[in-house]
Design an enzyme around this catalytic site. Structure first.
Site, short mmCIF file in Angstrom:
data_model
loop_
_atom_site.label_atom_id
_atom_site.label_comp_id
_atom_site.label_asym_id
_atom_site.label_seq_id
_atom_site.Cartn_x
_atom_site.Cartn_y
_atom_site.Cartn_z
N PRO A 94 25.58 47.48 51.93
CA PRO A 94 26.46 46.61 52.73
C PRO A 94 26.02 45.14 52.69
O PRO A 94 26.77 44.26 53.11
CB PRO A 94 26.37 47.19 54.14
CG PRO A 94 25.21 48.12 54.15
CD PRO A 94 24.91 48.50 52.73
N GLU A 121 18.30 53.86 56.40
CA GLU A 121 18.25 52.44 56.79
C GLU A 121 18.25 51.51 55.58
O GLU A 121 18.49 50.33 55.72
CB GLU A 121 17.01 52.16 57.65
CG GLU A 121 17.01 52.87 59.00
CD GLU A 121 18.34 52.73 59.74
OE1 GLU A 121 18.73 51.60 60.05
OE2 GLU A 121 19.00 53.77 59.98
N ARG A 159 39.90 52.59 35.39
CA ARG A 159 41.33 52.37 35.14
C ARG A 159 41.59 51.08 34.34
O ARG A 159 42.70 50.85 33.87
CB ARG A 159 42.15 52.42 36.43
CG ARG A 159 41.74 51.43 37.47
CD ARG A 159 42.35 51.76 38.80
NE ARG A 159 43.81 51.66 38.80
CZ ARG A 159 44.48 50.52 38.63
NH1 ARG A 159 43.83 49.37 38.45
NH2 ARG A 159 45.78 50.49 38.64
N ASP A 174 48.93 45.12 38.48
CA ASP A 174 48.49 45.59 39.79
C ASP A 174 48.38 44.50 40.83
O ASP A 174 48.11 43.35 40.50
CB ASP A 174 47.06 46.16 39.70
CG ASP A 174 47.08 47.52 39.08
OD1 ASP A 174 48.11 48.18 39.14
OD2 ASP A 174 46.02 47.89 38.55
CL1 6GU Z 1 27.82 49.85 49.03
N1 6GU Z 1 26.82 51.09 51.15
C1 6GU Z 1 26.79 51.38 52.45
N2 6GU Z 1 25.86 52.21 52.91
N3 6GU Z 1 27.64 50.88 53.32
C2 6GU Z 1 28.56 50.05 52.85
C3 6GU Z 1 28.67 49.71 51.49
C4 6GU Z 1 27.76 50.25 50.65
N4 6GU Z 1 29.70 48.86 51.34
C5 6GU Z 1 30.20 48.68 52.54
N5 6GU Z 1 29.53 49.40 53.46
#
Ligand code: 6GU
Length: 254
Positions: A94, A121, A159, A174
């Site tokens: 994230p 974590e 794709r 797209d």
């Molecule tokens: Cl790539 N991993 C995790 N654990 N949470 C996320 C993510 C990735 N992308 C958005 N939230």
């Protein structure tokens, strides 16, 4: 394209990979996916992959050794270090850069990708510092692990590979590829419960259909994602139509 996925949960993948377009891409030989269980690269009796963080704070952190060993074994598998030279090793996290269609296009040009799925974590920072070459997030929310994100990337990239989508140019039209959202689509029946398909689509007049589609695409982007209009490639005619939309919305006090 050859995609290696490193994960603690390889069984999460086959159901998605073995249907529809991804299945076809693999059958065509355009896509190969190899799943590697990080746990198989541990060397201790209990196959430990995670530990509590130094300094406390709770949660668990993925240990560096099995992850380094797993990636390095890919290098060995490829026989020559050179084959791994320049291969993106992408950590799903994230904290990564936000995934976009432009990044999907970038990645589709690679011969190989390594996708590393984090869990818990997070991963030991030395993986980020000394192994990973890129870090990608699929949006501003937290998942329990990177597996779904890796599937999102595999899907969006596959794709775009040559010949994978049936219709020539299907991927080029797209939403997002053009910098605009797509407008509405209709199929049979022409009248469903009294809701009828726009006449222009059934007129057989190709130029009118094309102009209608362009305007509906502009209208939808204006309504839902006005931010995209700042970077989209627009003609004079497009700008005039957007001006009309703006005037209409002023007139109705929107
Ligand atoms: Cl790539 N991993 C995790 N654990 N949470 C996320 C993510 C990735 N992308 C958005 N939230």
């Amino acid at each position: 394209m050859n995609i290696h996925i490193l994960t603690l949960f390889p069984d999460m993948f086959p159901a998605y990979l073995n249907e529809s377009i991804l299945k076809k891409a693999q059958a065509m030989g355009q896509l190969t996916v190899r799943l590697h269980n990080i746990r198989d690269y541990t060397t201790d009796k209990h196959h430990v992959t995670d530990e509590p963080p130094f300094g406390g704070g709770g949660g668990m952190v993925l240990k560096p050794e099995p992850i380094f060993t797993a990636v390095e074994s890919l290098v060995a598998d490829l026989q020559s270090q050179q084959e791994m030279e320049g291969v993106p090793v992408i950590l799903m996290s994230p904290q990564g850069r936000p995934f976009t269609q432009t990044i999907a296009q970038e990645l589709a040009g690679q011969e190989r990708l390594v996708l590393l799925c984090g869990r818990y974590e997070g991963v030991d920072e030395r993986v980020r510092e000394h192994l990973v070459t890129d870090e990608i997030s699929i949006g501003d929310y937290v998942l329990t692990g990177g597996e779904l994100a890796a599937l999102v990337i595999v899907d969006a990239v596959t794709r775009l590979l040559p010949g994978v989508l049936g219709a020539e140019g299907a991927a080029e039209m797209d939403s997002h590829a053009t910098g605009l959202l797509e407008g509405p689509h209709f199929t049979k029946p022409a009248d469903f419960r009294g809701w009828v398909v726009p006449d222009v689509l059934r007129s057989g007049h190709a130029a009118n259909v094309a102009r209608w589609r362009r305007e509906e695409s502009l209208r939808r982007t204006w309504q839902r994602r006005p931010d995209m209009l700042l970077t989209a490639v627009l003609t004079e005619e497009d700008r005039w139509f957007l001006g009309q939309l703006a005037q209409e919305s002023v007139a109705i006090g929107d």
